[in-house]
Design a protein around this motif. Structure first.
Motif, PDB file in Angstrom:
ATOM      1  N   ALA A  31      12.049 -51.046  22.872  1.00  0.00           N
ATOM      2  CA  ALA A  31      10.655 -51.490  22.800  1.00  0.00           C
ATOM      3  C   ALA A  31       9.827 -50.344  22.236  1.00  0.00           C
ATOM      4  CB  ALA A  31      10.160 -51.887  24.184  1.00  0.00           C
ATOM      5  N   ARG A  32       8.687 -50.694  21.606  1.00  0.00           N
ATOM      6  CA  ARG A  32       7.837 -49.680  20.971  1.00  0.00           C
ATOM      7  C   ARG A  32       6.450 -49.724  21.590  1.00  0.00           C
ATOM      8  NH1 ARG A  32       4.446 -50.013  16.331  1.00  0.00           N
ATOM      9  NH2 ARG A  32       4.121 -47.979  15.278  1.00  0.00           N
ATOM     10  N   LEU A  33       5.965 -48.570  21.979  1.00  0.00           N
ATOM     11  CA  LEU A  33       4.630 -48.483  22.565  1.00  0.00           C
ATOM     12  C   LEU A  33       3.590 -48.701  21.476  1.00  0.00           C
ATOM     13  CD1 LEU A  33       3.882 -47.851  25.518  1.00  0.00           C
ATOM     14  CD2 LEU A  33       3.316 -45.528  24.793  1.00  0.00           C
ATOM     15  N   PRO A  34       2.524 -49.465  21.731  1.00  0.00           N
ATOM     16  CA  PRO A  34       1.495 -49.673  20.702  1.00  0.00           C
ATOM     17  C   PRO A  34       0.896 -48.340  20.267  1.00  0.00           C
ATOM     18  CG  PRO A  34       1.185 -51.185  22.546  1.00  0.00           C
ATOM     19  CD  PRO A  34       2.222 -50.192  22.979  1.00  0.00           C
ATOM     20  N   PRO A  35       0.545 -48.219  18.985  1.00  0.00           N
ATOM     21  CA  PRO A  35      -0.092 -46.977  18.532  1.00  0.00           C
ATOM     22  C   PRO A  35      -1.415 -46.771  19.263  1.00  0.00           C
ATOM     23  CG  PRO A  35       0.604 -48.330  16.666  1.00  0.00           C
ATOM     24  CD  PRO A  35       0.726 -49.183  17.877  1.00  0.00           C
ATOM     25  N   GLY A  36      -1.766 -45.513  19.471  1.00  0.00           N
ATOM     26  CA  GLY A  36      -3.036 -45.227  20.128  1.00  0.00           C
ATOM     27  C   GLY A  36      -3.035 -43.873  20.792  1.00  0.00           C
ATOM     28  N   SER A  40      -0.030 -47.309  27.389  1.00  0.00           N
ATOM     29  CA  SER A  40       1.060 -47.274  28.368  1.00  0.00           C
ATOM     30  C   SER A  40       1.807 -48.599  28.306  1.00  0.00           C
ATOM     31  CB  SER A  40       0.536 -47.028  29.782  1.00  0.00           C
ATOM     32  OG  SER A  40      -0.343 -48.063  30.186  1.00  0.00           O
ATOM     33  N   SER A  41       3.072 -48.546  28.642  1.00  0.00           N
ATOM     34  CA  SER A  41       3.893 -49.750  28.603  1.00  0.00           C
ATOM     35  C   SER A  41       3.633 -50.582  29.844  1.00  0.00           C
ATOM     36  CB  SER A  41       5.375 -49.349  28.554  1.00  0.00           C
ATOM     37  OG  SER A  41       5.767 -48.816  29.809  1.00  0.00           O
ATOM     38  N   PRO A  42       3.941 -51.862  29.786  1.00  0.00           N
ATOM     39  CA  PRO A  42       3.977 -52.621  31.037  1.00  0.00           C
ATOM     40  C   PRO A  42       5.118 -52.089  31.902  1.00  0.00           C
ATOM     41  CG  PRO A  42       4.883 -53.910  29.228  1.00  0.00           C
ATOM     42  CD  PRO A  42       4.305 -52.667  28.605  1.00  0.00           C
ATOM     43  N   GLY A  43       5.064 -52.346  33.186  1.00  0.00           N
ATOM     44  CA  GLY A  43       6.138 -51.892  34.049  1.00  0.00           C
ATOM     45  C   GLY A  43       7.470 -52.502  33.632  1.00  0.00           C
ATOM     46  N   VAL A  44       8.470 -51.678  33.411  1.00  0.00           N
ATOM     47  CA  VAL A  44       9.787 -52.162  33.001  1.00  0.00           C
ATOM     48  C   VAL A  44      10.627 -52.387  34.263  1.00  0.00           C
ATOM     49  CG1 VAL A  44      11.852 -51.644  31.665  1.00  0.00           C
ATOM     50  CG2 VAL A  44       9.607 -50.843  30.862  1.00  0.00           C
ATOM     51  N   ALA A  56      13.206 -45.607  46.313  1.00  0.00           N
ATOM     52  CA  ALA A  56      13.821 -46.405  45.255  1.00  0.00           C
ATOM     53  C   ALA A  56      12.740 -46.841  44.263  1.00  0.00           C
ATOM     54  CB  ALA A  56      14.527 -47.612  45.842  1.00  0.00           C
ATOM     55  N   ALA A  57      12.980 -46.598  42.989  1.00  0.00           N
ATOM     56  CA  ALA A  57      12.015 -46.974  41.944  1.00  0.00           C
ATOM     57  C   ALA A  57      12.389 -48.346  41.397  1.00  0.00           C
ATOM     58  CB  ALA A  57      12.016 -45.935  40.834  1.00  0.00           C
ATOM     59  N   ARG A  58      11.466 -49.285  41.439  1.00  0.00           N
ATOM     60  CA  ARG A  58      11.724 -50.643  40.942  1.00  0.00           C
ATOM     61  C   ARG A  58      11.296 -50.812  39.490  1.00  0.00           C
ATOM     62  NH1 ARG A  58      15.218 -52.162  44.792  1.00  0.00           N
ATOM     63  NH2 ARG A  58      14.360 -51.697  46.863  1.00  0.00           N
ATOM     64  N   ARG A  59      10.277 -50.066  39.067  1.00  0.00           N
ATOM     65  CA  ARG A  59       9.765 -50.191  37.712  1.00  0.00           C
ATOM     66  C   ARG A  59       9.483 -48.790  37.153  1.00  0.00           C
ATOM     67  NH1 ARG A  59       7.524 -55.311  36.441  1.00  0.00           N
ATOM     68  NH2 ARG A  59       7.647 -56.782  38.190  1.00  0.00           N
ATOM     69  N   LEU A  60       9.481 -48.672  35.848  1.00  0.00           N
ATOM     70  CA  LEU A  60       9.097 -47.438  35.169  1.00  0.00           C
ATOM     71  C   LEU A  60       8.054 -47.756  34.105  1.00  0.00           C
ATOM     72  CD1 LEU A  60      12.470 -45.490  34.694  1.00  0.00           C
ATOM     73  CD2 LEU A  60      10.649 -45.040  36.347  1.00  0.00           C
ATOM     74  N   TYR A  61       7.103 -46.858  33.927  1.00  0.00           N
ATOM     75  CA  TYR A  61       6.033 -46.989  32.943  1.00  0.00           C
ATOM     76  C   TYR A  61       6.118 -45.790  31.997  1.00  0.00           C
ATOM     77  CZ  TYR A  61       4.025 -50.255  36.359  1.00  0.00           C
ATOM     78  OH  TYR A  61       3.809 -51.295  37.233  1.00  0.00           O
ATOM     79  N   VAL A  62       5.941 -46.053  30.716  1.00  0.00           N
ATOM     80  CA  VAL A  62       5.975 -44.999  29.698  1.00  0.00           C
ATOM     81  C   VAL A  62       4.578 -44.854  29.114  1.00  0.00           C
ATOM     82  CG1 VAL A  62       7.001 -44.231  27.518  1.00  0.00           C
ATOM     83  CG2 VAL A  62       8.384 -45.514  29.173  1.00  0.00           C
ATOM     84  N   ASP A  72       1.632 -47.459  37.463  1.00  0.00           N
ATOM     85  CA  ASP A  72       0.780 -47.513  36.282  1.00  0.00           C
ATOM     86  C   ASP A  72      -0.096 -46.268  36.218  1.00  0.00           C
ATOM     87  OD1 ASP A  72      -0.230 -48.433  33.968  1.00  0.00           O
ATOM     88  OD2 ASP A  72      -1.307 -50.156  34.811  1.00  0.00           O
ATOM     89  N   PHE A  73      -0.499 -45.923  34.991  1.00  0.00           N
ATOM     90  CA  PHE A  73      -1.219 -44.678  34.791  1.00  0.00           C
ATOM     91  C   PHE A  73      -2.708 -44.853  35.058  1.00  0.00           C
ATOM     92  CE2 PHE A  73       2.482 -44.517  32.017  1.00  0.00           C
ATOM     93  CZ  PHE A  73       3.008 -43.266  32.305  1.00  0.00           C
TER      94      PHE A  73
END
Length: 1362
Positions: A31-36, A40-44, A56-62, A72-73
């Motif tokens: 997946a590609r993060l939108p330019p800007g 931030s990505s949606p939670g994966v 335990a981590a259920r989701r990751l955000y980039v 989320d950031f």
């Protein structure tokens, strides 16, 4: 066995090639993060939940800004410029203000469970953690890649986007039990190391990126604020590509989660540790060999001859050659060592710094204890000899304080060790800067037989000067008797110790100080031939002093040959082999020759030396087996004029080849014997020796068994004792209720110690004058009671009345140990405060008051003799004729007691004829002032010449007063005092003044005392008379001064002088406010809140100036507020004019310099609005009524008067980035910083621009903040590059570090015993104690944005001269 990574990996590449990154991009399904700028990505959602940050981590955000999180950031302003810890969980391979707008790069991310990707990831992990090879098998991976991303820029039509782009990758590999994270930085991947804050505007600043992990705020309060920093400075960031903790340059691996408790991040141990950190050499583990082949399989193969060409064939088993990666050796620079860990990191990276840190949540996260983790498994470890107790294990968290401030601490399996940072050297407990000049101070004592004469000397001075850059050591010993000094000339080994300690290091070698530090003992035995005189020398190093001076004690004892007066001694260059043993001992032995020269006659003699040096070293360090000290030059001479014995040597240290030039050394002397640790080595003939068990052990010397003296009845413990066996010996302890007897072996019953304070046997003064204080050992202390002075044994009554503690309308009565105050008749009160009884006719007249409080000299132009006591008539009025009781001078006075000019007669002549008092009308204070005008009008802003007040028909002050010549007007109260804030300028509408009415509150002690003295002085005190200074609330101002004499002192809330604070003219003491400011204030204009009285800080924060009051030196954070809102401005520099109570500031957005009064309702005034580009630092000279500023856009330093007039350029050459500026008004000196990255410096000149010179240009980086302390006379600066807060005297001498672990300081100010600086990482004001260097407090404004300039506002002018 020791665990590490194969040496070939370390030498095989200088950086990670791009293909070394894990596969990524659209072709891999990323997946590609939108330019800007802040995306931030949606939670994966993760297919399996890895263990991260204790859960335990259920989701990751980039996120765009080089981070991954489990939540989320927030907005980037809440974290992108801040230091660790963050408020939310963060995995940060490169946390900075990044931007992918305008096709500047891409950010990819995906989950992956393919075998190829997992195999590549586990290869890196096993390289960093060799001991888990085969035990960790990941099931999933999360990969995020920042490819050719740029730094955020504010672009305009004239600027082009930067071509510097960064590429880096993070991999999270995990299974159900463990989680590992990999940071990858390919060759050339980091083209920029930091980003400019968005709010910096024209201010040239770049905050370095942060690399590491932060737990954030969670449910576990013990983990809140925990973080692990790998790099946060430019020096450390530069090393990310070239170094590694996994043996592969650019690869960094970490154990970040586990089902078993994991208290902190565990960094890999298969490489060089952390960026720029020196690491001990390690054996390489062949288990990562296959991985090396897999990782670099894309490189073309070359022949195995290249291995031999680079010296590898001799170090690797022949059968393993095919399994290594010879293809990579063609990129190894010529001469690159096999294992970079074996080359001292300060040789490889002279600019490196230590960055790997683990911190607890308490900021007091300002701890300077850098913390790394090391694993060291020794193949010789014997579990039968040593039992490890995890409960007693020393850790860096507990003991990092034993390390030098310039060292980091490393945890090992059984304890801790300290290691000096890059650019420093030493044993970790003591570290010195490389290449610097060092000094050693010590004392030398001796008992010598010189020929046939006995000579003794005691504690003579030794001084050694070290030039570390080329290994020179100069030693001077003064005060040795001449005969002994000449006889010691051949004994160069006395100075030779310092040559070994600070020898210039050849590659892969370490001088003595790098091994022993500043705590060791040298034992030297020298035998002279042919006479076989023998002398013993013991030199004991006792650590580093406050100025990093090594302290040493030397004792010389024995017999030395006589050396005649007319003889010189020549020492030939020599080489000497030093042998190092793991038992923290260094030994050497040698045969030396020296030449006695007298005229044309020469005689060659020799001596034999044996020495050993013992020290406490790191048990996990691998010392060299042997090293050779090469002394190219050695001189010895005795200066008979100055009585100084001198040695001078120049030395290098390097490896010792097998063909050593020194003769064979007995194994007992070089530590190569095979005796047990518990045995003594006894040397025999040649290289023969025997082993003897030490006392307390039995055996043949090669198998020693400890004797239990307690069990075998061999102890000498007496009755009432307990025998305790210890290795090699025993000790006797007394049972409870007993103490050791004089023989040291038996015990006797304890006798309760008598208490002299109880039984009356103490020497103290009687109980009504002193008290007895019990002390340990039965020796009490005596202390005089309040009201008495003395040493406690003799206590005398203090006459408090001499300090005038009572109200002026009261009488003081001294009593033993105390005093009392009683109001005069007609007054009521407690004596400290007296008020006139309404309707009472009992009131002191001015004449009666002056009789009680005589003037220092009689009134009039010709003071004579001592103080004059006036004569009053029956009604208390001044008698018209006054005569001085001791001198005989006489004169006439008016009804106010003022001398009538021309009436004074000399002693012995006829007194003048004076009229009756009824003939002169009684004058009011206003009328009196019209006859005797004040030198300046009342109030804080003197203008023009003397002011003659206007009085009404009844003689009272008119409410409106105007100066006849200048046109200024102002309102006054009933006493004629100017009402603050009412003054108007010439030509404007005069203020509206009401009739002076009595104040609503009663007069305070200060105001009553002031009014009484003013009446006593006739309403107009002379310049040499003291009048108390009161603030607007009637409290004593903390600083009181005696007229215009320049003598000042501090007072308490009752106006009493604080002992020890009185100062001479030219310098005022730092007085702290003693009265808290009231809570009720007038209502000013909406965007201005006037400050309270007392000392406070003002700081610039973007479009506003903040107010932060001080309670003593503590920050009153709850009372902080906005003082001035300046919409559209960016305030950078800020300073205060204490005389006119005006604040001045620079504005980089408006390109102006402005000012505003601190009075309520004051409006800002722009005083310079042209010819500026980026005005930053600002300094006000309140004595010369001038201001100075720096402009980093024009590279200028300018000066003008405080109204903006008389502007001129002081300097416009040799400036690159001038920033901070400070002035010393009393001495007329100016100081400024220039943070030119190529050559930063601090300069000085006079305030007129004369005598410009550089003060500091060594060991500084980004000197953002600068302050001159008028009380200590020190110039101090805060450096965002070195992270240091340092001070020096105005001439550049006496430089010392106050604090070495700042975050990112911008501006600094000094007040009392504290520094206060603004910090761009914390976005707050930080307080630092001047004496200890410790962080004591911090204030973080609710509105988070960067803080710029800071200044302190005193209730007086510091350092002023009249």
């Amino acid at each position: 066995m020791r665990v590490a990574v194969l040496a070939v990996l370390a030498a095989a590449a200088t950086a990670l090639p791009r293909p070394g990154l894990l596969p990524h991009g659209p072709a891999r399904g990323d997946a590609r993060l939108p330019p800007g700028d802040d995306e931030s990505s949606p939670g994966v959602p993760l297919r399996r939940a890895p263990r991260l940050f204790g859960s335990a981590a259920r989701r990751l955000y980039v996120g765009t800004n080089g981070v991954i999180s489990t939540q989320d950031f927030p907005r980037e302003t809440q974290y992108v410029d801040d230091d660790f810890p963050t408020d939310f969980p963060v995995i940060a391979p490169f946390l900075a203000d990044l931007d992918t707008s305008g096709d500047r790069g891409n950010i990819y991310y995906r989950q992956d469970d393919s075998p190829a990707v997992l195999d590549q990831a586990v290869g890196y992990i096993q390289a960093g953690f060799p001991h888990i090879a085969g035990s960790f098998v990941p099931t999933n991976a999360f990969i995020a890649t920042w490819e050719d991303v740029g730094a955020y820029q504010e672009l305009s039509q004239d600027t082009e986007p930067s071509k510097k782009l960064n590429t880096f990758q993070v991999v999270i590999a995990y299974n159900d039990e463990d989680t590992y994270t990999i940071f990858l930085y390919p060759d050339g991947g980091l083209q920029f190391l930091g980003t400019r804050p968005k709010e910096s505007y024209n201010v040239q600043l770049e905050l370095p990126a942060r690399v590491g992990f932060s737990w954030g705020d969670g449910d576990d309060p013990k983990r809140d604020g925990l973080f692990h920093s790998l790099a946060s400075s430019e020096q450390a960031l530069r090393h990310l590509e070239r170094e590694s903790n996994a043996g592969v340059p650019g690869v960094w691996v970490f154990h970040v989660g586990s089902v078993s408790p994991l208290e902190h991040v565990e960094p890999g141990i298969g490489g060089w540790g952390s960026p720029g950190v020196p690491q001990s050499p390690v054996h390489r583990d062949p288990r990562v060999t296959n991985y090396a082949r897999t990782l670099y399989s894309h490189v073309d193969q070359t022949s195995t001859e290249l291995l031999a060409q680079h010296g590898l064939e001799a170090t690797l088993p022949h059968h393993d050659l095919e399994s290594h990666a010879p293809a990579l050796l063609d990129v190894v620079p010529e001469g690159l060592p096999l294992s970079p860990g074996q080359e001292r990191s300060r040789r490889l990276h002279p600019d490196g710094d230590i960055s790997q840190q683990s911190y607890s949540p308490n900021p007091s996260s300002y701890s300077s204890g850098h913390h790394g983790v090391g694993v060291d498994e020794d193949v010789h470890f014997n579990p039968d000899v040593f039992t490890y107790n995890a409960g007693s294990k020393e850790t860096c968290a507990q003991h990092h304080g034993r390390c030098s401030p310039h060292a980091f601490c490393t945890d090992y399996a059984t304890g801790v060790c300290c290691h000096c940072r890059a650019t420093y050297y030493g044993n970790g407990r003591q570290c010195l800067p490389e290449g610097a000049v060092h000094r050693l101070n010590g004392k030398v004592s001796g008992s010598l037989m010189v020929g046939q004469a006995f000579v003794r000397f005691q504690d003579v001075d030794l001084h050694t000067y070290i030039v570390g850059s080329d290994g020179r050591a100069y030693t001077a010993i003064s005060g040795v008797p001449p005969s002994a000094a000449r006889a010691l000339l051949p004994l160069v080994p006395i100075g030779g110790l310092f040559a070994w300690l600070f020898a210039l290091e050849e590659p892969s070698s370490e001088n003595g100080f790098s091994i022993t530090g500043a705590e060791f003992t040298q034992s030297l035995e020298v035998t002279f031939y042919p006479g076989e005189e023998k002398v013993h020398v013991t030199q004991t190093a006792e650590g580093l002093g406050p100025d990093n001076y090594l302290s040493l004690k030397t004792h010389i004892q024995g017999q030395v040959p006589f050396v005649p007066e007319d003889v010189t001694v020549h020492i030939t260059p020599y080489k000497e082999v030093y042998h190092y043993s793991s038992s923290a001992a260094v030994t050497s032995s040698a045969q030396r020759e020296y030449i006695l020269a007298s005229g044309t006659a020469n005689q060659t003699l020799s001596y034999r030396l044996r020495q050993n040096i013992t020290f406490t070293g790191c048990p996990y360090a691998r010392l060299p087996t042997r090293q050779r000290l090469s002394v190219a030059r050695a001189f010895a001479l005795y200066d008979s004029q100055e009585h100084v014995l001198r040695y001078a040597l120049a030395a290098r240290i390097g490896s010792a080849s097998d063909g050593a030039e020194n003769p064979l050394v007995n194994p007992c002397h070089d530590g190569t014997h095979t005796c047990e640790v518990t045995a003594r080595c006894q040397p025999g003939a040649g290289i023969e020796y025997t082993c003897e068990c030490a006392a307390g052990y039995h055996g043949d010397g090669r198998g020693c068994r400890e004797v239990d003296e307690c069990a075998e009845g061999l102890s000498q413990c007496g009755p009432f004792t307990i025998c305790l066996n210890v290795p090699g010996s025993y000790r006797c302890e007394c049972r409870s209720g007993y103490r050791p007897a004089e023989d040291g072996q038996s015990c006797v019953p304890l006798v309760p110690a008598s208490d002299p304070c109880e039984d009356g046997s103490h020497p103290c003064a009687p109980g009504d004058r002193a008290r007895c204080l019990p002390r340990a050992g039965g020796h009490p202390a005596c202390e005089c009671l309040p009201g008495y002075s003395g040493d406690g044994i003799n206590c005398a009554d203090v006459d408090e009345c001499t300090e005038n503690p009572c109200h002026p309308a009261a009488v003081c009565y001294n009593v033993p140990g105390s005093f009392s105050c009683r109001c005069h008749p007609g007054y009521e009160g407690d004596g400290f405060q007296c008020t006139r009884v309404e309707g009472s006719s009992q009131r002191l007249t001015p004449c009666q008051h002056e009789q009680l409080y005589p003037r220092a000299v009689p009134p009039g132009p010709s003071p004579v003799g001592n103080g004059h006591v006036p004569q009053c008539d029956e009604e208390g009025r001044y008698r018209p004729l006054q005569c001085h009781s001791s001198t005989g001078h006489c004169w006439c006075v008016d009804t106010a007691g003022q001398e009538i000019a021309g009436t004074r007669t000399v002693p012995g002549s006829t007194p003048p004829r004076c009229g009756s008092p009824e003939s002169v009308q009684q004058l009011t204070p206003c009328e009196h002032e019209r006859l005797y005008p004040r030198a300046v009008p009342p109030g804080p802003l003197p203008v023009g010449g003397g002011h003659i007040p206007q009085c009404d028909e009844e003689g009272r002050y008119r409410p409106l007063q105007c100066h006849s010549s200048t046109g200024h007007c102002w309102c006054v109260d009933a006493a004629g005092q100017e009402i603050a804030g009412t003054r108007t300028v010439p030509g404007s509408t005069p203020p509206r003044c009401g009739s002076p009415e009595p104040t609503e509150r009663p007069h305070t002690m200060c105001e009553r005392w002031r009014q009484s003295l003013l009446e006593h002085y006739g309403g107009s005190p002379r310049h040499d008379q003291y009048v108390p200074q009161c603030d607007a609330e009637g409290n004593f101002t903390p600083l009181q001064c005696h007229g215009d004499s320049g003598y000042c002192w501090c007072v308490d809330e009752n106006g009493r002088e604080i002992q020890g604070t009185r100062s001479e003219p030219g310098s005022t003491p730092p007085c702290l406010p003693s009265v808290a400011p009231p809570s009720v204030r007038p209502s000013p204009r909406p965007d201005v809140s006037p400050p309270a009285t007392g000392t406070f800080l003002l700081y610039a924060q973007g479009q506003q100036i903040g107010y932060l009051p001080l309670n003593g030196t503590r920050l009153q954070k709850e009372a902080a507020k906005t003082l001035l809102s300046l919409h559209g401005s960016i305030v950078v520099g800020i300073d205060y004019d204490c005389r006119e109570k005006m604040i001045y500031w620079t504005d980089v957005a408006g390109r102006t310099i402005s000012r505003a009064s601190l009075e309520a309702g004051a409006e800002p005034e722009t005083i310079i609005n042209s010819g500026l580009i980026s005005p930053e630092g600002l300094a006000v000279d309140h004595l010369r009524r001038a201001m100075f500023w720096t402009d980093s856009g024009l590279d200028k330093i300018e000066r003008a008067r405080l109204d903006g007039s008389e502007r001129r350029v002081l300097f416009d050459t040799e400036l690159v980035n001038p920033r901070a500026i400070a002035v010393d008004p009393v001495r007329g000196n100016l100081y400024w910083t220039d943070w030119n990255r190529e050559a930063p410096k601090i300069e000085t000149s006079t305030v007129n621009g004369a005598n410009r010179r550089v003060l500091v240009n060594k060991d500084i980086g980004l000197p953002n903040g600068l302050t001159f302390d008028p009380f200590s006379k020190l110039l101090c600066w805060a450096d965002a590059g070195t992270k240091h807060l340092e001070c020096t005297f105005p001439d550049g001498t006496g430089r010392r570090v106050i604090q070495n672990n700042l975050n990112y300081p911008f501006s600094i100010i000094s007040y009392a015993n504290h520094f206060y600086h603004t910090d761009w990482r914390r976005d707050g004001v930080i307080a630092v104690n001047k004496e200890t260097g410790s962080f004591t407090d911090e204030y973080l404004p609710e509105q988070r944005s960067h803080l710029y300039g800071i200044t302190a506002v005193y209730p007086y002018c510091p350092g002023a001269r009249k």
